[in-house]
Write a protein that holds these residues in place. Structure first.
Motif, PDB file in Angstrom:
ATOM      1  N   SER A  59       0.820  -1.212   0.000  1.00  0.00           N
ATOM      2  CA  SER A  59       0.000   0.000   0.000  1.00  0.00           C
ATOM      3  C   SER A  59       0.855   1.264   0.000  1.00  0.00           C
ATOM      4  CB  SER A  59      -0.950   0.014   1.200  1.00  0.00           C
ATOM      5  OG  SER A  59      -0.229   0.131   2.409  1.00  0.00           O
ATOM      6  N   ASP A  75      -6.973   3.146   8.597  1.00  0.00           N
ATOM      7  CA  ASP A  75      -8.205   3.046   7.790  1.00  0.00           C
ATOM      8  C   ASP A  75      -7.918   2.448   6.415  1.00  0.00           C
ATOM      9  OD1 ASP A  75      -9.856   4.012   9.777  1.00  0.00           O
ATOM     10  OD2 ASP A  75      -9.748   6.085   9.080  1.00  0.00           O
ATOM     11  N   THR A  76      -6.807   2.831   5.822  1.00  0.00           N
ATOM     12  CA  THR A  76      -6.425   2.272   4.520  1.00  0.00           C
ATOM     13  C   THR A  76      -6.212   0.774   4.638  1.00  0.00           C
ATOM     14  OG1 THR A  76      -5.362   4.346   3.876  1.00  0.00           O
ATOM     15  CG2 THR A  76      -4.683   2.337   2.688  1.00  0.00           C
ATOM     16  N   TRP A  77      -5.467   0.353   5.655  1.00  0.00           N
ATOM     17  CA  TRP A  77      -5.187  -1.069   5.838  1.00  0.00           C
ATOM     18  C   TRP A  77      -6.453  -1.849   6.170  1.00  0.00           C
ATOM     19  CZ3 TRP A  77      -0.543   0.280   9.448  1.00  0.00           C
ATOM     20  CH2 TRP A  77       0.492   0.823   8.669  1.00  0.00           C
ATOM     21  N   LEU A  78      -7.358  -1.227   6.931  1.00  0.00           N
ATOM     22  CA  LEU A  78      -8.637  -1.886   7.227  1.00  0.00           C
ATOM     23  C   LEU A  78      -9.437  -2.124   5.949  1.00  0.00           C
ATOM     24  CD1 LEU A  78      -9.945  -0.210  10.503  1.00  0.00           C
ATOM     25  CD2 LEU A  78      -9.504  -2.645  10.125  1.00  0.00           C
ATOM     26  N   SER A  79      -9.472  -1.120   5.089  1.00  0.00           N
ATOM     27  CA  SER A  79     -10.254  -1.283   3.853  1.00  0.00           C
ATOM     28  C   SER A  79      -9.610  -2.315   2.923  1.00  0.00           C
ATOM     29  CB  SER A  79     -10.440   0.052   3.135  1.00  0.00           C
ATOM     30  OG  SER A  79      -9.229   0.501   2.587  1.00  0.00           O
ATOM     31  N   LEU A  80      -8.285  -2.369   2.902  1.00  0.00           N
ATOM     32  CA  LEU A  80      -7.602  -3.332   2.037  1.00  0.00           C
ATOM     33  C   LEU A  80      -7.766  -4.773   2.521  1.00  0.00           C
ATOM     34  CD1 LEU A  80      -4.302  -1.379   1.316  1.00  0.00           C
ATOM     35  CD2 LEU A  80      -6.108  -1.936  -0.335  1.00  0.00           C
ATOM     36  N   ALA A  82     -10.431  -5.876   4.258  1.00  0.00           N
ATOM     37  CA  ALA A  82     -11.853  -6.150   4.508  1.00  0.00           C
ATOM     38  C   ALA A  82     -12.300  -7.430   3.811  1.00  0.00           C
ATOM     39  CB  ALA A  82     -12.706  -4.977   4.041  1.00  0.00           C
ATOM     40  N   ARG A  85     -13.240  -7.508   0.047  1.00  0.00           N
ATOM     41  CA  ARG A  85     -12.192  -7.015  -0.858  1.00  0.00           C
ATOM     42  C   ARG A  85     -11.484  -8.185  -1.537  1.00  0.00           C
ATOM     43  NH1 ARG A  85      -9.592  -1.928  -2.325  1.00  0.00           N
ATOM     44  NH2 ARG A  85      -7.629  -2.629  -3.169  1.00  0.00           N
ATOM     45  N   TRP A  87      -8.525  -9.141  -2.040  1.00  0.00           N
ATOM     46  CA  TRP A  87      -7.179  -8.844  -1.580  1.00  0.00           C
ATOM     47  C   TRP A  87      -6.121  -9.554  -2.417  1.00  0.00           C
ATOM     48  CZ3 TRP A  87      -3.298 -11.786   0.919  1.00  0.00           C
ATOM     49  CH2 TRP A  87      -2.284 -11.037   1.528  1.00  0.00           C
ATOM     50  N   HIS A 163      -6.759  -8.182   9.921  1.00  0.00           N
ATOM     51  CA  HIS A 163      -7.840  -7.189   9.945  1.00  0.00           C
ATOM     52  C   HIS A 163      -8.313  -6.954  11.400  1.00  0.00           C
ATOM     53  CE1 HIS A 163     -11.135  -4.927   8.094  1.00  0.00           C
ATOM     54  NE2 HIS A 163     -11.915  -5.485   8.998  1.00  0.00           N
ATOM     55  N   HIS A 167      -8.185  -3.580  13.974  1.00  0.00           N
ATOM     56  CA  HIS A 167      -9.340  -3.089  14.737  1.00  0.00           C
ATOM     57  C   HIS A 167      -9.012  -2.940  16.212  1.00  0.00           C
ATOM     58  CE1 HIS A 167     -12.962  -2.490  12.432  1.00  0.00           C
ATOM     59  NE2 HIS A 167     -12.707  -3.569  11.708  1.00  0.00           N
TER      60      HIS A 167
END
Length: 169
Positions: A59, A75-80, A82, A85, A87, A163, A167
């Motif tokens: 990323s 937040d970027t890593w969480l969305s990637l 998810a 996704r 992945w 993930h 969190h």
């Protein structure tokens, strides 16, 4: 993996140290240790660390990983990472892009070599995990030791573990 000397662009044969990969791996390790989800000696932990390290490393499109602020990237890593996704497709695309950059620059990329090794391990290694689909369909026992299990690629276990660690951070 032992460090090896390579001829750099300047021809002086300097030692290439994969700092971006090592930093990504360090961040991933710290996130997982903070979450205290698995023993650090388990294969599941390694899968989570490698999946997170790949996410962090890939990323970093500006190639300035050592300058990032971890909290600003969560937040970027969480969305990637998810669930919905794709992945593994994203990893393949980013790895191909980095490989093309390395070829264009004509030099070896020690960081990319370690990222490839991690991805290869995540793809080729299978771990025994609860079969959540079968458990939901059959209403299986709550104890995962007694419920149905299935061999799963390591990245499919490591990604949700990473993930969750993000969190909990």
């Amino acid at each position: 993996m032992p460090h090896r000397s390579t001829n750099g662009a300047d021809g002086r044969g300097e030692l290439t140290v994969p700092m971006a990969w090592l930093y990504a791996e360090y961040i991933a390790d710290e996130l997982l240790r903070t979450g205290d989800l698995m023993p650090p000696t388990s294969f599941e932990y390694r899968a989570g660390r490698d999946a997170l390290a790949l996410t962090i490393f890939l990323s970093d499109v500006e190639r300035e990983l050592s300058r990032i602020r971890v909290v600003s990237q969560l937040d970027t890593w969480l969305s990637l990472t998810a669930y919905d996704r794709a992945w593994e497709d994203w990893v393949a695309e980013r790895m191909a892009a980095l490989a093309a950059e390395a070829r264009a620059s004509g030099g070896a990329d020690a960081d990319l070599d370690l990222a490839r090794a991690a991805w290869r391990w995540l793809e080729e290694t299978e771990l025994l995990a609860p079969d959540l689909d079968a458990a939901l369909l059959e209403g299986a026992a709550r104890d995962e030791e007694e419920g149905p299990q299935v061999w799963t690629p390591a990245w499919q276990l490591g990604l949700p573990l990473g993930h969750l660690a993000i969190h909990l951070f």
